[in-house]
Structure formats: C-alpha cells, structure tokens
Write a protein that holds these residues in place. Structure first.
Motif, short mmCIF file in Angstrom:
data_model
loop_
_atom_site.label_atom_id
_atom_site.label_comp_id
_atom_site.label_asym_id
_atom_site.label_seq_id
_atom_site.Cartn_x
_atom_site.Cartn_y
_atom_site.Cartn_z
N ARG A 246 0.86 -1.17 0.00
CA ARG A 246 0.00 0.00 0.00
C ARG A 246 0.90 1.23 0.00
NH1 ARG A 246 -2.28 0.91 4.42
NH2 ARG A 246 -4.15 2.02 3.72
N VAL A 247 0.65 2.15 -0.93
CA VAL A 247 1.51 3.31 -1.13
C VAL A 247 0.73 4.59 -0.87
CG1 VAL A 247 2.84 4.63 -2.83
CG2 VAL A 247 2.97 2.13 -2.81
N LEU A 248 1.34 5.50 -0.14
CA LEU A 248 0.80 6.84 0.06
C LEU A 248 1.72 7.84 -0.64
CD1 LEU A 248 -1.13 8.88 1.41
CD2 LEU A 248 0.37 8.83 3.42
N ASP A 249 1.16 8.60 -1.58
CA ASP A 249 1.89 9.66 -2.27
C ASP A 249 1.29 10.98 -1.80
OD1 ASP A 249 3.19 11.35 -3.97
OD2 ASP A 249 2.67 10.30 -5.82
N LEU A 250 2.02 11.67 -0.94
CA LEU A 250 1.45 12.84 -0.25
C LEU A 250 1.42 14.11 -1.10
CD1 LEU A 250 2.63 12.79 3.48
CD2 LEU A 250 0.30 12.75 2.61
N CYS A 251 2.33 14.24 -2.05
CA CYS A 251 2.37 15.43 -2.93
C CYS A 251 2.35 14.92 -4.37
CB CYS A 251 3.61 16.27 -2.66
SG CYS A 251 3.78 16.83 -0.95
N ALA A 252 1.20 14.39 -4.80
CA ALA A 252 1.17 13.51 -5.95
C ALA A 252 1.14 14.20 -7.31
CB ALA A 252 -0.05 12.58 -5.84
#
Length: 428
Positions: A246-252
């Motif tokens: 599971r990946v979180l891209d905060l400034c996508a």
C-alpha cells in the motif's frame, strides 16, 4: 506562414512575456493555443522562443559588446529583435545568415534598422566571436555569461561542483532533452515498444524510453501506452519498491510517480494533493492508462498525515522545491533568484515530518526533489535523520545504479534531470 510573420510573432511574444514577467511555458502555450502555427512552423516558433529565453544573458552580452549605445539606451523592441537575430546566427545552423539578419532588421522601426543591421553584420564579420571573462579569474561571471544563468546560480553551482564540474553540468543542461516516457507495462513491454515505435532505452530506469517522434508519441499517449516521466523520476519510483504494498503519495500532482508505483505492482496507491483541479488530472491520467489500483483526493498533507499515522508500508514524499535541476526544460529557472529558495527547506522539512508519521514500523519512506541544492537535499535529510533515530538510510539499486541510500542525479553524469532521492526505513 511567411518566415517574417513567424519571427514577428516570436518577437511580440518575447516582449509580452518579459513585460508581464510571465513564465515562458505559460506564455508559449497561450500563443500556440490560438492555432496560428502548425507543423514545421509551430516547431520553429517554439524553438526560437525557447532558445532566446534560454540564452538571454549570453545574447545580451553579445549585444552590449558590439553596440556603440549604452545598454540602457537600447529600446526593448530593438533588443528583442537583436536577441532573435543573434540567436539564429549562434544556435540555428539550418537558418541562412542573410535570412536571420534581414528578417530581424525588418522587425524594428526604420530609425533603428541601421543599428540592428550593423550589430548583426559586425558579429558575422567577427565569425561569431565574442569575449568572455577569464574563467579562472572571474569564474562566476564566466559561467553566467557563457551559459546564461544568474550570477547567484553560478555561485551555487561552483560551491557544489567546482569550476570544471559546474561547466560540465551546464553544458549538459544546455542540450535540448528528448522526451522520456515510462512504458505502460499493463499494455506492453519496453521491448514491444521499441519494436513498434523505436526510441532509446533509458540507461537505468527499466521501463523508460527516450523518444523524438512527436506524432507517434501523441498517439501513444492518447492510447494510454505510456506517460511522460523523466528517467530520474522513474528511478525515484523504483526506489520505493512498491510491489504488493500500500503506497501513500502525499504530494502527488501531476501524478506520474503514483502511476509508476501502481504499474510497479502496488496493491493500492493513495494519491493526495492540495488542489482539486490537480487531482482531476491524476484521475484522468489513471483512467487513460487503465490503472484501477489508484485513488486520488484533494487533501492537505498535514490533514492526510494526521489521519494515516503509522498505516502505510510505503510513503512517497516528493516535495515542492526550487527546481534547479530542470534548467533544460524550464529556461526561466536559469534567472530565478536563488535566495527565493531559502525558505523552502523549512516547508520541505515540515512535509517530510508529516510523511514520516504515516510510515508503519519496518516501512519505507522516499524523499525526493527536482533540485540539486544541498540545503533542500542532503543537508535536509541529514538533519531529519539526526532528529529521528527510528529512521535510517537504506541502500538501493536501480538497474546498474547503486546508492548508499541517497543520490543526486545529474544530466552530465546520469543523463537525467537534476534530481535527488533518499530512501529511508523505519525501524521495527
């Protein structure tokens, strides 16, 4: 379209752009959207406009060297026409010298035509030679005038690389880069792409191709066979090692790294950015590529991190930065005030701190920028690690590229944008 009319339009756009302080890419997009130029005319219009913008300081140095008038006495329109003419004489081998001179002369009022003609023909008689400061005695002025960058940026590059290294990087930054794409491996392999469309495989990024055929590229993009992404960004995504995670891209935004993570086999990708209009671009891009394991939402990094504390095995933190690694693609950055970036490390550190809270024990945090300034890169990550003993650098390899956990990629060494990547792991 008549050549003179095309050059007159370039001259007008240069004048408007400088008077309004508008970014060149925005000004050019607006001009091209009016549809006055197509095919080869559109390409020449773009090349002339960007080349004058990129080489502005060098061109002004030549003008001031050959002019009998003080620099302050040269009218803006006359200077713009001279820049355009000199640019063609210096950097466009296929444009005849007489055409570059005559058409530039025709762009100015009658009273100034003799002045423009004299400077351009004088430059031609001197075989395109012009003096530069001694590089050993005045290295800052030399780099600034030889490679058309601000003296402040020249100083910064000298501190990072020294004179020889800085010059090598600036030569690399001066080359017109090919478009680099990341192949949509849901639909075809890189080998399939090369057999079908051609191009040059990127040296380190395993799914990247450098490409020059604009019409084929346009079709491939519309069919979702690829998306534009520099090899440096692809290396960043590869460092994340998203497979099954599971990946979180905060400034996508604009979304290419999220797309890459999804195509690399991430179980889920959650893409956040502050502005809803940018999120809609990410959603449309994912739909075109056929990516289904990605969701995107407009959310401030602070809010997102408070809700996701310790819940992600992979977190990507590609922060807003000064952009001093993409001079080849954004010529305005050559003249950007380096001091304007002094407040960025505080903002970047704040975003990195928020991102760190989202990483689960044993998880990976990747920090990246598209700049080469140490204050935004190595120094910032070093300070973060000193304050967070639970994180440590994690060595990574992408193709034949091996790092100790962080690397500054450069055009002269790696053939990429200037780009920084740091991979960190949270202790269990």
């Amino acid at each position: 379209m008549a050549e003179q009319t095309l050059r007159a339009a370039v001259c007008e756009l240069l004048l408007r752009c400088e008077a309004a302080g508008q970014y060149s890419n925005i000004a050019l997009d607006t001009a091209l959207s009016r549809g006055h130029f197509t095919g080869a005319d559109r390409g020449l219009f773009t090349a002339l406009f960007y080349s004058v913008t990129e080489h502005r300081l060098t061109l002004d140095h030549v003008i001031d060297t050959y002019s009998k008038l003080p620099a302050s006495k040269i009218e803006p329109r006359v200077r713009a026409a001279l820049r355009l003419g000199l640019c063609q004489l210096l950097y466009f081998d296929r444009i005849p010298d007489h055409a570059a001179i005559n058409e530039s002369v025709s762009l100015v009022p009658t009273r100034s035509r003799g002045f423009v003609n004299a400077i351009l023909r004088g430059f031609l008689r001197a075989k395109g030679q012009f003096p530069l400061p001694d590089k050993t005695k005045e290295p800052v002025r030399y780099l600034s005038l030889a490679y058309s960058i601000s003296e402040e940026l020249a100083e910064a590059f000298l501190r990072i690389w020294g004179l020889n290294g800085a010059e090598k990087q600036l030569i690399a930054f001066s080359r017109v880069p090919d478009v680099t794409v990341r192949i949509n491996t849901k639909k075809l392999t890189r080998e399939d792409w090369l057999a079908r469309f051609g191009g040059t495989p990127t040296e380190f990024a395993p799914h990247g191709v450098r490409f020059t055929d604009g019409e084929v590229l346009k079709k491939a993009l519309s069919e979702g066979l690829c998306f534009v992404q520099d090899a440096a960004s692809q290396i960043c995504v590869a460092a994340l090692d998203a497979r099954g995670q599971r990946v979180l891209d905060l400034c996508a935004a604009p979304g290419s790294k999220s797309f890459g993570a999804a195509l690399d086999g991430a179980a889920e990708v959650h893409s956040f950015d502050l502005h809803e209009n940018k999120i809609s671009l990410i959603r449309r891009g994912a739909a075109t590529l056929g990516i289904e394991n990605l969701t995107a939402a407009a959310q401030d990094a602070k809010t997102a991190s408070s809700e996701k504390t310790g819940t992600y095995p992979r977190v990507l933190c590609d922060v807003p930065c000064s952009g001093f690694g993409v001079l080849a693609k954004k010529p305005d950055i050559r003249y950007k005030d380096v001091k304007s970036a002094e407040g960025l490390p505080r903002i970047q550190r704040e975003i990195l701190e928020r991102a760190a809270t989202c990483v689960e024990a044993g998880g990976i945090l990747v920090y990246s920028t598209c700049t080469v300034l140490p204050a935004e890169n190595e120094e910032l990550v070093g300070a973060f690690l000193a304050a967070h003993k639970e994180f440590s650098l994690l060595p990574f390899s992408v193709g034949e590229l091996h790092t100790d956990g962080m690397i500054t990629l450069t055009p002269a060494v790696h053939g990429t944008d200037g780009f920084f990547v740091a991979k960190m792991q949270k202790g269990c």
